[in-house]
Every structure is written in structure tokens, then in C-alpha cells.
Design an enzyme around this catalytic site. Sequence first.
Site, PDB file in Angstrom:
ATOM      1  N   GLU A 356     -30.636 -22.321  12.477  1.00  0.00           N
ATOM      2  CA  GLU A 356     -31.384 -23.561  12.319  1.00  0.00           C
ATOM      3  C   GLU A 356     -30.653 -24.508  11.377  1.00  0.00           C
ATOM      4  OE1 GLU A 356     -35.902 -23.844  12.602  1.00  0.00           O
ATOM      5  OE2 GLU A 356     -35.600 -24.141  10.446  1.00  0.00           O
ATOM      6  N   HIS A 387     -26.106   3.048  18.983  1.00  0.00           N
ATOM      7  CA  HIS A 387     -26.502   3.638  20.265  1.00  0.00           C
ATOM      8  C   HIS A 387     -27.063   2.581  21.206  1.00  0.00           C
ATOM      9  CE1 HIS A 387     -25.912   7.828  18.926  1.00  0.00           C
ATOM     10  NE2 HIS A 387     -26.216   7.330  17.744  1.00  0.00           N
ATOM     11  N   LYS A 515     -41.687 -29.321  20.834  1.00  0.00           N
ATOM     12  CA  LYS A 515     -43.062 -29.461  20.345  1.00  0.00           C
ATOM     13  C   LYS A 515     -43.740 -30.676  20.974  1.00  0.00           C
ATOM     14  CE  LYS A 515     -42.345 -27.444  15.728  1.00  0.00           C
ATOM     15  NZ  LYS A 515     -42.423 -27.715  14.277  1.00  0.00           N
TER      16      LYS A 515
END
Length: 551
Positions: A356, A387, A515
Site C-alpha cells: 500500500e 512443504h 470503494k
Amino acid sequence: MTVHSLSNSSAFQKLKQHFHQLSAQGVEIRNLFEQDSKRFDHFSIDAAGLLLDYSKNRLTSDTLNLLCDLAREQDVESQRAAMFAGEKINFTENRSVLHTALRAPKNTPQLVDGTNINAEVHAVLDHMQEFVRQVHSHQWTGATGLAITDVVNIGIGGSDLGPKMVCLALRSFAHSGITSHFVSNADGHALDEVLGKINPATTLFIISSKTFTTADTMLNAHSARRWFLRHFNEADLAKHFVAVSTNQPAVQAFGIAPENRFEFWDWVGGRYSLWSAIGLPIALALGFDHFRALLDGAHAMDVHFQNAPLGKNMPVLLALIGIWNRDVLGCNSLSIAAYHQDLRAFPNYLQQLDMESNGKHITRAGVAVDVPTGPVIWGDVGTNGQHAYFQCLHQGSDIVPVDFVAALRPQHHLAEHQLVLLANCFAQSQALMLGKSAQQVAAEMQAQGYSAEQIRLLTPHRTFDGNRPSNTILLDELNPASLGALIALYEHKVTVQGFCWGINSFDQWGVELGKVLAKAIEADLHSDANLTEHDSSTAGLIAQARAALRT
């Protein structure tokens, strides 16, 4: 201060020439260790209780000198001074950047627009300390007189990731009477899961939103409020809801008493805010003394960052090595491998801090940057990652630098586990650096009785190129002070990289567009009327959702 276009700077051009020389000479990391038996001593640094080993990178002392020249040419020292002085270096929002002031000791003057913010910071810290004391001593109780046993933090982004990460990381230091919960996602499953675990009579909600208008946070806050009011009256809200916000009228309208609002300031960016009242859930979970130790550890790194010369400055070195890997070696991502189970949320926290902040492509001059900026940050705890994705780190087509993070002393008494954990951490960084040659593979297979044809067929698959860079950061133990220093290390690393790239690491305009569009789409989902104008894909998806939600 003057920040040049990075690719056109003389220092950057010299770095590229230097890299081509190293490549032409076939220099690999393993060769550098062969040439210098004390390479670890020469390429590691201690600061604020942490050790950074950067010896397993594709660089020499000449590389570091050129990188420091780059930092000087990009005016890193002047920009650093401007930040600590409270100048409004977040120029797109006309704000100072002073998260460092949140952890400065009392009576350390810091002026912003003529106001000594140190006094204001410590007034809020005193407020937090008194509130934590009341909750832990059961002086503060719920509406029925029962002690608070559960704290639910409702926030998103920096109001969630930082506090949640710290509470998980420092669970060994937790106050025995408090269970912490975190709700951030607008997805109702997140809040529903938490509400199913708690008793409204013994729960405290912290609503963390600077403006008290953040859509995701306020959706969850109002849903939690409605749930609470199914059990209690509005007059009881004041005993079960507190707020961290600058918006006093909105907080009071919600039903939270004015004295139960904890303030912070516009010079505190969300992803740098855990040191402020946003850290209230940390203080409640751990106790205020541990929260203060967290601040002190970060302040120790601040002092080092502010005063150490570039070539002996841990955040600066970590930042410059990152630029070397990103812009010269061409590495697109950085993997965080935390060899401590309690740091399992640390990679996610760093994703926001780094991506960000430096996921930008426009410079202070308003033009596009001419080199790649922030890398993709990802990772998991070791040994789980070994793994899952370490195969790609060792033999994949992309070179991915790794930051290994480990604590030498555990918070448990399972001694054998710690030895195995550290052995894996150190072995993985060594394996990435050394690799395994075809000759080594063939010799091993021959000793194991493989035929010449089997060796010929299998050797390419068992060969590791090596020469893959990594850093290792060691803590003596994971405690509040060392975690504070570790977080501050990465904060300053990200800041220095932004200074070098000439971007503003402290705004986040890229978050806003989605938004805005979401509000229009939400209105369309609520309505049966014709859709507002959308592309065919979005319109088709809305239609599918409408049909599903109405059946």
C-alpha cells in the site's frame, strides 16, 4: 531536496554497469564466501536488539558503496530529516508523517503546526493506560456488573492488521483474563463467527475508524450494535462500546460516551497506526507495560535509523538491498519466511505496509517512474512454507529473494522443536545460496547405485542453480521490545525505498476507486429498477446476484 529520476541518476547507471561486470565475471554468492572467510562479519549488522545478516545476497562491498551513493543522490538523508522534523512530506494530502512521534518518550518536543504533539500523544497514552487498568482490575464492568472477558476490535486495514498481528505474535505475554477477537471483513461470516463465541454481558467492542465513516467498519459496527441491543438497552452501550476516532459527533451519535473515545491524528497513516490508540486492543490483550515496551523497541530502531550513517544503518541497508534486487536483478516479489508460529500474521501485515505504501508508479514530479517500484510481498511461517512453495523458490524460473525471520530463544519448553526449527531456517537460506551442481547430484546417485542412464535422465531434475538471495533477521527472543524494533525496521525500509523511487509512500489513492464504484453497485443490488450504466460483465454479474438474493 532533489530526487532524480532513478534510472537517469549517475549512481544507478554505475550500479547497472557494476552488475554487468559481476555477471560477466560469473560471480556467484558462493564464490563471495570462498573469497572472504569473514563475509558474515563484514555483511551483518546489529541494531535495537536485532541482527541482520545480508551476506547471502549477490553483492560486494563495491555494490554497497554504490547503493549508498544512490541513496545520497536521491537525497534520502534530507528526506529522512524532513520526516522526523514533521514537514508535510505526504504532499498529496498535505500531512506530516509522524508515526515515530507515537513511540517517542515523554518530554520529547515535536512540533506540528506550532503544537507540541508529544504532550498530546502522551495524554492519549495516559488515557489508554487508565482504561486498561480499569478493565483488568474489573473496575470497568459490563452493564450487569460482570467483568469484561472478551474484546472485539472492529476495524479494517491498519486498524486491524497491525493490532491483530501483534496480539498473535505476543500471545505468550497476554493478560490471562482477556480473549481478543478481530473483525474486519465486510463479509457477514466474519462477524457472525465472532458473535457466536461471545457473551454480550462480558464483551467490549472497540470501533476503530479515523473518520467513523469507513464503510466496512461501520457496517460491522452497526450490525454488532443491533446484536447487542437485542440483549440490552441503548443506555448500556456506553459500558460495552468504545471508539478510536477523530469524529466526536459521529461517535456520540452511535451511543459511545465522549470520555470513551480515544483520539488520534491525521499525521498518523493507517498502516503506521498500531502505535497510537489503534493499539488499544494490544494494550488490553497484553497489559499496558507490554504495550509500552513495544513502543520502546520501535523507538530504539527510530533512534538508530535517524542517526546511523547510511552504510551502517539497518533499515537503509535492507531498503537498498531491496532496490538492488528489484531494479537491477529484476526480482518481482519478496517472500517473508517467519520461522516462528506466532509471527504467522506478519507476512500479511507486511503486505499492507509495503504494497500500500510503495505500490505506486507516479513520482513527486507527477510523472511515471521509470523503474519497477514495490515488489509483491507474500509468505508464510516456516516450516509450513517449505512443504508448500519453497519448491518454487529453489527451482522456479523466477528468482524470489527471501527474508528469513527467527527468534533464537522460544517461548516454550520444547527444546528439540526449537533446534529443528532453527536448523531448517538456516539450512533453507544456505540451500538457496549454494544450490546443488550436476556433478554433486551425479556423484551421489552413483554412490547410491543408480545406473549411468538413470543418472543421465534424473540429474537435471535434481540440480539446483543456487545463487538465490536472502536476508536473515534474528531476534534473541520474540518479545514486545524486539517485535517493536522489527516492525519499525520494515517501516523505515519501506520509507527509504519510497524516497529513492521518488514516490509518496504515505497516501493510498488506489484504494479509493473501488470503494466509490462499490456504492453505485450496492445501490443497484438493492433496487429492482433498471441498472445504472455498467459494462456488460458488471451488469451480468449484478443480474446474477439479484436473482440469487431474491430466491
